[in-house]
Design an enzyme around this catalytic site. Structure first.
Site, short mmCIF file in Angstrom:
data_model
loop_
_atom_site.label_atom_id
_atom_site.label_comp_id
_atom_site.label_asym_id
_atom_site.label_seq_id
_atom_site.Cartn_x
_atom_site.Cartn_y
_atom_site.Cartn_z
N GLY A 12 0.59 -1.28 0.04
CA GLY A 12 -0.06 0.09 0.01
C GLY A 12 0.69 1.26 -0.17
O GLY A 12 0.13 2.41 0.44
N SER A 13 2.25 1.49 -0.53
CA SER A 13 2.70 2.62 -0.70
C SER A 13 2.11 3.40 -1.58
O SER A 13 2.27 4.86 -1.20
CB SER A 13 4.44 1.98 -1.00
OG SER A 13 4.37 1.77 -2.26
N ASN A 14 1.59 3.02 -2.64
CA ASN A 14 0.74 4.17 -3.37
C ASN A 14 -0.29 4.51 -2.61
O ASN A 14 -0.85 5.71 -2.93
CB ASN A 14 0.44 3.27 -4.77
CG ASN A 14 1.53 3.19 -5.71
OD1 ASN A 14 2.01 4.43 -6.32
ND2 ASN A 14 2.08 2.11 -6.10
N LYS A 90 -6.85 -8.78 -7.68
CA LYS A 90 -7.87 -9.59 -7.64
C LYS A 90 -8.68 -9.13 -9.02
O LYS A 90 -8.48 -7.94 -9.36
CB LYS A 90 -8.82 -9.65 -6.55
CG LYS A 90 -8.10 -10.55 -5.49
CD LYS A 90 -9.31 -10.58 -4.54
CE LYS A 90 -8.62 -11.95 -3.36
NZ LYS A 90 -9.72 -11.98 -2.29
N HIS A 108 0.31 0.62 -12.93
CA HIS A 108 1.05 -0.61 -13.46
C HIS A 108 2.65 -0.27 -13.76
O HIS A 108 2.88 0.85 -14.07
CB HIS A 108 0.47 -1.01 -14.74
CG HIS A 108 1.18 -2.31 -15.32
ND1 HIS A 108 0.98 -3.57 -14.70
CD2 HIS A 108 2.19 -2.70 -15.97
CE1 HIS A 108 1.58 -4.49 -15.38
NE2 HIS A 108 2.52 -3.76 -16.00
N GLU A 178 6.05 6.42 -9.20
CA GLU A 178 4.70 5.83 -9.14
C GLU A 178 4.04 6.74 -8.27
O GLU A 178 2.94 7.23 -8.22
CB GLU A 178 4.49 4.42 -8.65
CG GLU A 178 4.78 3.50 -9.50
CD GLU A 178 4.45 2.04 -9.39
OE1 GLU A 178 3.57 1.72 -8.65
OE2 GLU A 178 5.25 1.16 -9.46
C1 GRF Z 1 3.17 -1.15 -7.59
O1 GRF Z 1 4.34 -1.42 -8.19
C2 GRF Z 1 2.05 -1.02 -8.68
O2 GRF Z 1 2.22 -0.41 -9.82
C3 GRF Z 1 1.70 -2.33 -8.79
O3 GRF Z 1 1.82 -3.19 -7.50
C4 GRF Z 1 2.52 -2.38 -6.82
C5 GRF Z 1 1.89 -2.11 -5.41
O4 GRF Z 1 2.92 -1.34 -4.56
N1 GRF Z 1 0.49 -2.51 -9.27
P1 GRF Z 1 2.04 -0.90 -3.30
O5 GRF Z 1 1.39 -1.84 -2.69
O6 GRF Z 1 1.36 0.35 -3.77
O7 GRF Z 1 3.49 -0.58 -2.21
#
Ligand code: GRF
Length: 195
Positions: A12-14, A90, A108, A178
């Site tokens: 969940g870093s994004n 999922k 992505h 990202e």
């Molecule tokens: C990221 O590289 C995203 O692009 C991909 O999965 C990874 C998730 O990273 N879909 P996080 O869980 O947000 O840290």
């Protein structure tokens, strides 16, 4: 106030980057109404709890139809203006894909259409990029449609692939981008008419 709902299955870093961008005012006039967690025990859930964001954890023993209902029920409560898939592994129910046409985005970690589609997730993407001898990689935010990673591309950021890169070093370089790209696109999509 716009409502964002985030789906995540991992660290969940994004998701955290979105929380931070709202707090910093980089995403304006928005709240995260809830997190759909693909499974229990993931770090994304801890991040949500720390930020006071409601969480719905998907029940892995549920049948396909029950799982779909769990998702659609929460979306009816949270009323998202935008759904963000941030490392969600999922399948999204077809009815949700249809209802949120051009209101659901995914991030992505490659320059789509390269290294996308079923089986290309997480570190598999970066190892495929290295194996193919690519000179550059990056990340893509795109709208979600019925096909994995094939919805129309909104924005991409490029990074170089260095001669001594490992999966770890490349994924770190891409992930940093990202965390900038995703909040920027969210703000554009939610606020493009009001700026
Ligand atoms: C990221 O590289 C995203 O692009 C991909 O999965 C990874 C998730 O990273 N879909 P996080 O869980 O947000 O840290």
């Amino acid at each position: 106030m716009k409502h964002i709902v985030v789906f995540a299955s991992g660290s969940g870093s994004n998701f955290q980057a979105i929380i931070d961008a709202i707090e910093a005012g980089q995403i304006k006039d928005a709240i995260i109404a809830g997190l759909i967690a693909g499974k229990p025990g993931i770090q994304a859930i801890e991040r949500a709890e720390k930020a006071g964001i409601p969480v719905e954890i998907l029940d892995s023993s549920a049948s396909g139809e029950q799982a779909d209902q769990q998702i659609t029920g929460k979306l009816a409560d949270w009323k998202p203006d935008l759904i963000v898939l941030a490392g969600y592994l999922k399948k999204i129910p077809d009815s949700v894909v249809k209802e949120f046409d051009r209101k659901m985005i995914n991030i992505h970690p490659s320059l789509l259409p390269k290294f996308g589609g079923k089986g290309y997730y997480g570190s598999k993407v970066h190892s495929a990029v290295l194996e193919a001898g690519e000179r550059e990689s990056g990340c893509t935010v795109h709208f979600v449609n019925e096909q994995y990673d094939q919805g129309s591309i909104i924005r991409q950021v490029r990074v170089p692939v260095l001669a001594d890169d490992t999966v770890e070093s490349l994924s770190k370089r891409v992930l940093e981008k990202e965390h900038e790209l995703l909040p920027a696109v969210i703000n554009e999509l939610l606020n493009s008419n009001s700026d």
